[in-house]
Each structure stands twice: as C-alpha cells, then as structure tokens.
Design a protein around this motif. Structure first.
Motif, mmCIF file in Angstrom:
data_model
loop_
_atom_site.group_PDB
_atom_site.id
_atom_site.type_symbol
_atom_site.label_atom_id
_atom_site.label_comp_id
_atom_site.label_asym_id
_atom_site.label_seq_id
_atom_site.Cartn_x
_atom_site.Cartn_y
_atom_site.Cartn_z
ATOM 1 N N HIS A 106 -14.372 -34.145 2.241
ATOM 2 C CA HIS A 106 -13.095 -33.465 2.097
ATOM 3 C C HIS A 106 -12.353 -34.098 0.922
ATOM 4 O O HIS A 106 -12.244 -35.317 0.841
ATOM 5 N N GLU A 107 -11.840 -33.296 0.042
ATOM 6 C CA GLU A 107 -11.129 -33.797 -1.135
ATOM 7 C C GLU A 107 -9.909 -34.638 -0.769
ATOM 8 O O GLU A 107 -9.519 -35.502 -1.513
ATOM 9 N N HIS A 108 -9.310 -34.355 0.363
ATOM 10 C CA HIS A 108 -8.076 -35.050 0.726
ATOM 11 C C HIS A 108 -8.288 -36.120 1.796
ATOM 12 O O HIS A 108 -7.323 -36.620 2.356
ATOM 13 N N LYS A 126 -9.353 -41.766 -2.039
ATOM 14 C CA LYS A 126 -7.983 -41.909 -1.554
ATOM 15 C C LYS A 126 -7.958 -42.988 -0.481
ATOM 16 O O LYS A 126 -8.591 -42.858 0.555
ATOM 17 N N GLN A 171 -8.709 -39.586 3.554
ATOM 18 C CA GLN A 171 -8.139 -40.890 3.249
ATOM 19 C C GLN A 171 -8.940 -41.975 3.969
ATOM 20 O O GLN A 171 -9.241 -41.848 5.149
#
Length: 183
Positions: free
Chosen positions: A45-47, A91, A49
């Motif tokens: 997932h790009e986001h 992230k 964390q």
C-alpha cells in the motif's frame, strides 16, 4: 604570508573520508532487500506506515542486556534502519514520540519510553521486527516486516555479522549465563 602558506598546505593535503560504521552498511543492505520485496508484494500500500522495534534474541525473544555485546547491535541497527528506509521512501512512524516536546534544563526531547507519555495505539500498518541468533564466530540477524493486523510476513532479510565487528573492545562477556572471553 604565513596564513597563505597554511591555506595552500591544507589544499594539497589528502581529504579524509568520513568512516561509515559497519552497522550503517548492514542497515543499508537490509533495507534495500526489504524495500525490494515490499515493492514486489501485491499487497503493498502506498500509504502504509512502518514502525521499527529493537531486535531481540531469537531463543528468548528478550532484548539483550546492556552488558551483552549484542546490545549495541540491537540498538544501532534498528536506529540506522530509520535513515536507510526513509531514503527509500518508506513511510515511518516512531511510536516513541510523545504528543509534545518535553523541555528541561538539559534540553528539549520528544522521544520517550514512558508509557504514560506515549500514544498506546500508534497508527501503524507494518512493523519491522528483528531477531539475533548467536553463531560460533558471530551473529545471524533476521528481520521481517509484518502486517500489524494480519501478522503476515510481507518481507524478510537476514545478514551474518562476524563477531569482530561488534566485539572489538571486549575482553569477556556473559553468554547464556557463562563467562566468554574474546579471542
């Protein structure tokens, strides 16, 4: 004239390169392997964390004690991974961060281990965990990126560290309850 001679002398002296610690090189290799696997993983997932934990002994799942030579390996490698993973655009969440800055006469801090000052439910999607297994002449490091919700392993890497890299100035240490001397 004297100042000019000193400046000319400084310009012709060979430059001293910054010495990179062996932990920094290991963290770079491990982060490269992990990020490559995460980028290849279909569930990436790009986001997402990521939080990073300290590394534990594989046989006990406990942190090494400060008198153990592997204590510094656990600390320095987990800390070095922050910069190497950030360079690779992962992230990161540092769950040791307080909600505010603490000001004292010694200075300002934001990181703490005090549970009352921490967010006990940090917004983490993934967690990097690591174990250390003693070998005859070193330690095998194993790291994994886990999905916090499903506990599935998204990426894994390992690296062997010879004892001379982390046991340079030690004459003896306690290993499994027994005194072990360096060679």
């Amino acid at each position: 004239m004297r100042v000019l001679a000193i400046l000319v002398g400084l310009m012709i002296l060979p430059a001293q390169a910054h010495s990179i610690s062996p932990y920094d090189e290991i963290a770079d290799r491990l982060s490269q392997q992990l990020v490559q696997q995460l980028n290849d993983h279909p569930a990436r997932h790009e986001h997402a964390q990521l939080g990073i934990t300290r590394w534990v002994m594989s046989d006990t799942l406990a942190l090494p004690q400060p008198e153990n030579a592997l204590y510094s390996v656990s600390h320095e490698l987990s800390e070095a991974l922050y910069s190497h993973l950030a360079e690779r655009k992962v992230k990161l969440i540092d769950f040791r961060a307080q909600n505010g800055v603490t000001l004292t006469s010694a200075g300002a801090t934001m990181l703490t281990n005090d549970k009352q000052q921490l967010n006990l439910n940090p917004n983490l999607d993934w967690v990097l965990v690591g174990t250390m297994s003693r070998e005859e002449d070193g330690v095998m490091l194993s790291v994994r990126v886990l999905d916090r919700r499903s506990q599935s392993v998204l990426a894994a890497a390992n690296h062997y560290v010879p004892k001379h890299l982390y046991w340079t100035n030690k004459g003896a240490e306690i290993v499994n309850g027994h005194l072990q001397r360096s060679r």
